[in-house]
Design an enzyme around this catalytic site. Structure first.
Site, PDB file in Angstrom:
ATOM      1  N   PRO A 161       0.666  44.023  41.763  1.00  0.00           N
ATOM      2  CG  PRO A 161       3.096  44.324  42.954  1.00  0.00           C
ATOM      3  CD  PRO A 161       1.679  44.226  42.618  1.00  0.00           C
ATOM      4  N   GLY A 206       4.191  37.168  40.749  1.00  0.00           N
ATOM      5  CA  GLY A 206       3.820  35.908  41.138  1.00  0.00           C
ATOM      6  C   GLY A 206       2.584  36.181  41.928  1.00  0.00           C
ATOM      7  CG  ASP A 248      -2.367  30.771  39.440  1.00  0.00           C
ATOM      8  OD1 ASP A 248      -2.193  29.250  39.174  1.00  0.00           O
ATOM      9  OD2 ASP A 248      -1.623  31.782  39.584  1.00  0.00           O
ATOM     10  N   GLY A 292      -2.409  38.590  39.980  1.00  0.00           N
ATOM     11  CA  GLY A 292      -3.402  39.862  39.308  1.00  0.00           C
ATOM     12  C   GLY A 292      -4.482  39.519  38.391  1.00  0.00           C
ATOM     13  N   GLY A 293      -3.198  39.173  37.126  1.00  0.00           N
ATOM     14  CA  GLY A 293      -4.557  39.203  35.728  1.00  0.00           C
ATOM     15  C   GLY A 293      -5.445  38.456  35.938  1.00  0.00           C
ATOM     16  CB  SER A 294      -5.263  34.558  37.531  1.00  0.00           C
ATOM     17  OG  SER A 294      -4.195  34.509  36.255  1.00  0.00           O
ATOM     18  CE  LYS A 300      -0.922  33.242  42.617  1.00  0.00           C
ATOM     19  NZ  LYS A 300       0.480  32.903  42.219  1.00  0.00           N
TER      20      LYS A 300
HETATM   21  O1  C5P Z   1      -1.808  29.011  32.906  1.00  0.00           O
HETATM   22  P1  C5P Z   1      -0.973  29.606  32.741  1.00  0.00           P
HETATM   23  O2  C5P Z   1      -1.375  30.524  31.427  1.00  0.00           O
HETATM   24  O3  C5P Z   1      -1.291  30.824  33.676  1.00  0.00           O
HETATM   25  O4  C5P Z   1       0.441  29.408  32.381  1.00  0.00           O
HETATM   26  C1  C5P Z   1       0.986  29.755  32.530  1.00  0.00           C
HETATM   27  C2  C5P Z   1       2.560  29.330  31.704  1.00  0.00           C
HETATM   28  O5  C5P Z   1       2.983  28.762  32.812  1.00  0.00           O
HETATM   29  C3  C5P Z   1       2.168  27.720  30.970  1.00  0.00           C
HETATM   30  O6  C5P Z   1       2.452  28.494  29.853  1.00  0.00           O
HETATM   31  C4  C5P Z   1       3.537  26.906  31.606  1.00  0.00           C
HETATM   32  O7  C5P Z   1       4.394  27.609  30.803  1.00  0.00           O
HETATM   33  C5  C5P Z   1       3.506  27.505  33.233  1.00  0.00           C
HETATM   34  N1  C5P Z   1       2.726  26.612  33.686  1.00  0.00           N
HETATM   35  C6  C5P Z   1       3.383  24.685  34.189  1.00  0.00           C
HETATM   36  N2  C5P Z   1       2.331  24.514  35.172  1.00  0.00           N
HETATM   37  C7  C5P Z   1       1.300  24.699  35.207  1.00  0.00           C
HETATM   38  C8  C5P Z   1       1.540  25.908  35.507  1.00  0.00           C
HETATM   39  C9  C5P Z   1       1.587  26.912  34.210  1.00  0.00           C
HETATM   40  O8  C5P Z   1       3.939  24.338  33.818  1.00  0.00           O
HETATM   41  N3  C5P Z   1       0.634  23.722  36.656  1.00  0.00           N
END
Ligand code: C5P
Length: 300
Positions: free
Chosen positions: A101, A105, A142, A108-110, A12
């Site tokens: 990659p 950003g 995500d 990919g993992g999500s 994405k």
């Molecule tokens: O949700 P996810 O595990 O992908 O998020 C990774 C990190 O990105 C979170 O631990 C947080 O530090 C940050 N994050 C955030 N606000 C969001 C999404 C992600 O602060 N809306």
């Protein structure tokens, strides 16, 4: 269980990313326009005699966090849906062919994790979409988007979704070859004190309207990503890619998500290919292709 299933897990980009204040739970409130694109990891799931395992191959096969498969989000997705459906373990072999990659950003993992949820739900006859979305948001902010694909407005921490419809666009991606931690970029953003205090979502709405009525050229330099400055200070190579895309005549360019990948928007496929030919030598990794339409492409 019989034979294997293969699913395409798209990358994405965030066409718009507005970020507000940090919430008590540590996440940031946001409004974003998620857009899936035609760059795919390939996720293959087959039966296993044991509790199961995950292996990774492909050009973007990563080291580090992917070293122990139990820490991979795709494996965690399998464990979570197994548990939610009363299974002791996933009992499947998961093969990830990584073309997207990692820590870039691009989600990919999500996306891999969402593909595992989709495939196992199908194999195990789980048709409760509410349950799938709950499991997805437990896995990451995500992940729910990748159950929908296409274009969607994301709110909350990214998990509250409404589908949108945008014309297809041609894009070029370039990455400086430095992994960029989402958590670190959000922390930098929080420390900068630049969080938007106004209403989130207005810039999403404006950009979607311009894209629908006038096309991407009319957005000009208005592609919004509130995390861009934090990502640019984290990975200095981002700046030269952004500058190069504009010098080369891209309709627009911006950091995707928390970076470090930069996306550029092109007029058409020929323009995208020509931009890609010129940026490829300046980037550690690059790609060109188109956005995915609603619901994504069929699994391969
Ligand atoms: O949700 P996810 O595990 O992908 O998020 C990774 C990190 O990105 C979170 O631990 C947080 O530090 C940050 N994050 C955030 N606000 C969001 C999404 C992600 O602060 N809306």
């Amino acid at each position: 269980m019989g034979e294997s299933d293969t699913a395409l897990a798209p990358a994405k980009i965030n066409l718009v990313l507005e970020v507000g204040a940090r919430r008590p739970d540590g996440y940031h409130e946001l409004a974003t326009v998620f857009q899936s694109i035609g760059l795919y990891d390939r996720v293959t799931i087959s039966p296993s005699e044991t509790h199961g395992e995950l292996v990774v191959s492909g050009p973007q096969q990563a080291l580090g966090e992917l070293g122990d498969y139990r820490r991979n989000l795709a494996w965690q997705a399998a464990e979570l849906i197994a548990e939610a459906t009363g299974r002791a373990d996933p009992g499947v072999h998961i093969h990830l062919e990584k073309n997207i990659p990692v820590s870039a950003g691009l989600g990919g993992g999500s996306s891999d994790a969402a593909a595992v949820l989709r495939v196992l739900a199908r194999r195990w006859g789980v048709d409760d979409r509410g349950l799938l979305f709950r499991l997805a948001s437990e896995l990451g902010s995500d992940v729910p988007f990748f159950l929908m694909r296409g274009t969607a407005l994301g709110r909350g921490r990214g998990e509250i979704l409404s589908p949108l419809c945008l014309p297809r666009m041609w894009v070029v991606l370039a990455n400086p070859g430095v992994a960029c931690s989402t958590a670190t970029v959000y922390s930098r953003f929080a420390a900068s004190g630049t969080a938007s205090t106004g209403m989130l979502g207005e810039r999403c709405q404006e950009t979607v309207q311009v894209l629908c009525t006038q096309g991407p050229a009319a957005v000009g330099r208005g592609w919004c990503n509130d995390l861009a400055d934090a990502a640019r200070s984290e990975v200095p190579g981002i700046d030269s890619l952004l500058g190069a895309f504009y010098d080369l005549g891209a309709l627009g360019a911006q950091v995707s998500g928390s970076g470090a990948t930069v996306f550029a928007v092109a007029r058409d496929a020929d323009h995208a290919e020509s931009l890609w030919r010129q940026i490829a030598a300046r980037a550690a990794w690059s790609w060109w292709g188109s956005t995915e339409s609603e619901g994504g492409e069929a699994d391969g």
